[in-house]
Design a protein around this motif. Structure first.
Motif, PDB file in Angstrom:
ATOM      1  N   PRO A   1       0.836  -1.213   0.000  1.00 56.92           N
ATOM      2  CA  PRO A   1       0.000   0.000   0.000  1.00 56.92           C
ATOM      3  C   PRO A   1       0.864   1.253   0.000  1.00 56.92           C
ATOM      4  O   PRO A   1       2.001   1.247   0.483  1.00 56.92           O
ATOM      5  N   GLN A   2       0.311   2.340  -0.547  1.00 60.33           N
ATOM      6  CA  GLN A   2       1.104   3.550  -0.735  1.00 60.33           C
ATOM      7  C   GLN A   2       1.540   4.198   0.575  1.00 60.33           C
ATOM      8  O   GLN A   2       2.508   4.959   0.600  1.00 60.33           O
ATOM      9  N   ASP A   3       0.863   3.916   1.689  1.00 61.71           N
ATOM     10  CA  ASP A   3       1.251   4.530   2.958  1.00 61.71           C
ATOM     11  C   ASP A   3       2.274   3.694   3.723  1.00 61.71           C
ATOM     12  O   ASP A   3       2.585   3.994   4.878  1.00 61.71           O
ATOM     13  N   THR A   4       2.824   2.647   3.087  1.00 62.80           N
ATOM     14  CA  THR A   4       3.830   1.812   3.744  1.00 62.80           C
ATOM     15  C   THR A   4       5.161   2.550   3.819  1.00 62.80           C
ATOM     16  O   THR A   4       5.532   3.287   2.902  1.00 62.80           O
ATOM     17  N   THR A   5       5.877   2.360   4.918  1.00 59.98           N
ATOM     18  CA  THR A   5       7.195   2.968   5.088  1.00 59.98           C
ATOM     19  C   THR A   5       8.225   1.884   5.374  1.00 59.98           C
ATOM     20  O   THR A   5       7.896   0.820   5.912  1.00 59.98           O
ATOM     21  N   PHE A   6       9.475   2.168   5.010  1.00 63.15           N
ATOM     22  CA  PHE A   6      10.588   1.255   5.256  1.00 63.15           C
ATOM     23  C   PHE A   6      11.706   2.036   5.935  1.00 63.15           C
ATOM     24  O   PHE A   6      11.946   3.203   5.605  1.00 63.15           O
ATOM     25  N   THR A   7      12.386   1.366   6.851  1.00 63.47           N
ATOM     26  CA  THR A   7      13.462   1.998   7.604  1.00 63.47           C
ATOM     27  C   THR A   7      14.762   1.263   7.335  1.00 63.47           C
ATOM     28  O   THR A   7      14.841   0.039   7.513  1.00 63.47           O
ATOM     29  N   ALA A   8      15.762   2.008   6.899  1.00 66.22           N
ATOM     30  CA  ALA A   8      17.067   1.412   6.623  1.00 66.22           C
ATOM     31  C   ALA A   8      17.672   0.846   7.896  1.00 66.22           C
ATOM     32  O   ALA A   8      17.471   1.386   8.988  1.00 66.22           O
ATOM     33  N   SER A   9      18.404  -0.266   7.743  1.00 66.22           N
ATOM     34  CA  SER A   9      19.097  -1.013   8.807  1.00 66.22           C
ATOM     35  C   SER A   9      18.143  -1.893   9.614  1.00 66.22           C
ATOM     36  O   SER A   9      18.600  -2.647  10.472  1.00 66.22           O
ATOM     37  N   HIS A  10      16.831  -1.843   9.339  1.00 69.17           N
ATOM     38  CA  HIS A  10      15.889  -2.685  10.064  1.00 69.17           C
ATOM     39  C   HIS A  10      15.723  -4.032   9.360  1.00 69.17           C
ATOM     40  O   HIS A  10      16.015  -4.174   8.176  1.00 69.17           O
ATOM     41  N   LEU A  11      15.219  -5.012  10.109  1.00 71.52           N
ATOM     42  CA  LEU A  11      14.943  -6.331   9.557  1.00 71.52           C
ATOM     43  C   LEU A  11      13.529  -6.356   8.984  1.00 71.52           C
ATOM     44  O   LEU A  11      12.630  -5.672   9.478  1.00 71.52           O
ATOM     45  N   MET A  12      13.322  -7.148   7.938  1.00 72.62           N
ATOM     46  CA  MET A  12      12.002  -7.313   7.347  1.00 72.62           C
ATOM     47  C   MET A  12      11.854  -8.740   6.828  1.00 72.62           C
ATOM     48  O   MET A  12      12.848  -9.416   6.535  1.00 72.62           O
TER      49      MET A  12
END
Length: 288
Positions: free
Chosen positions: A185-196
């Motif tokens: 979805p367009q409101d999703t965010t990602f954070t560098a250095s985090h696990l996914m």
């Protein structure tokens, strides 16, 4: 002869002079109050339309209304001259416009029915096929692109999907790298250095490329991401102590709960090799 004993300009009589006459700020305040009063006194007309007898826009009283197709014929009487006329209201004729809908690498041409007097703008959002789309190009019948136009002057419209975003990724495992795409979805965010989690595997976001450059830290919205770089996180065995010194340090830090001493387990010792656990250094033989 008489003389002006006051030494100033004589007063010729009449109304006293206003000391604020030449004050521009006072004049602006007075004009502003007058305009506000004019707005408050502006007459509000009901059912305003053009009266052929008055040749002006005047208020009217509705006498009778008759539905005709999707519109109506309304008989009205002018409030100023009492002239009676029938006003015809008809919805604009429908027309079709080809839309090019782009969802990532896939594009589809659809023809949509719109009103002839409907106006379209770049960045307008509309719903089609239970999806949201944003207009990014409007081509006119004359040829050039424009940022806005009425439907009867439009040749085609290009739009991209808005409710879901495709995030390009480069995943690296050891010496191998491969590309993949994540739809979110367009409101999703990602954070560098985090696990996914991706495809039932855990990855670490090594860097995020936004077009302006790469970032190793911080949070970025999915629509702003050009590419995301994922690395496989190190295996816990990667941190296991390998040398006696590392084992002693791990023992001091309490990381060897199952083996509370710095001695290497037998399964870690190669066959035929006896580890030297003595802390005493060998003495050098004296020279002869």
């Amino acid at each position: 002869m008489g003389s002006n004993l006051g030494g100033g300009a004589p007063n010729t009589g009449g109304a006293p002079m206003d000391d604020n006459f030449d004050d521009p700020e006072t004049n602006e305040e007075v004009m502003g109050e007058e305009l506000e009063n004019m707005d408050l006194e502006e007459e509000v007309m009901d059912n305003a339309t053009h009266c052929p007898s008055c040749d002006d826009i005047t208020g009217h009283v509705i006498l009778k209304e008759k539905k005709v197709g999707n519109g109506a014929d309304i008989m009205v009487r002018c409030e100023d001259c009492s002239n009676v006329q029938t006003v015809q209201f008809r919805p604009p004729a429908p027309m079709t416009i080809p839309f090019i809908l782009s969802d990532g690498p896939d594009s589809e041409r659809v023809v949509l029915m719109v009103d002839a007097d409907e106006e379209f703008y770049v960045n307008d959002v509309f719903e089609e096929q239970e999806k949201l789309w944003t207009i990014n190009q409007i081509e006119t019948k004359a040829g050039p692109m424009t940022t806005s136009s009425y439907a009867d002057n439009i040749a085609s419209i290009n739009a991209v999907r808005t409710d879901m975003v495709r995030v390009k990724m480069t995943l690296t495992r050891g010496e191998e790298s491969f590309a993949d795409v994540l739809v979110v979805p367009q409101d999703t965010t990602f954070t560098a250095s985090h696990l996914m989690e991706h495809d039932d595997e855990t990855w670490r976001i090594r860097a995020i490329h936004t077009g302006a450059g790469r970032t190793l830290r911080g949070t970025v919205r999915a629509p702003d991401i050009k590419r995301m770089y994922l690395h496989e996180p190190p295996n816990p065995e990667h941190f296991a102590p390998r040398t006696p010194r590392e084992r002693r340090q791990a023992w001091k830090e309490g990381k060897l709960g199952h083996n509370p001493n710095p001695i290497r387990p037998k399964e870690h010792v190669k066959s035929g090799v006896k580890p030297n656990t003595s802390s005493k250094r060998k003495k050098k033989k004296p020279r002869k």
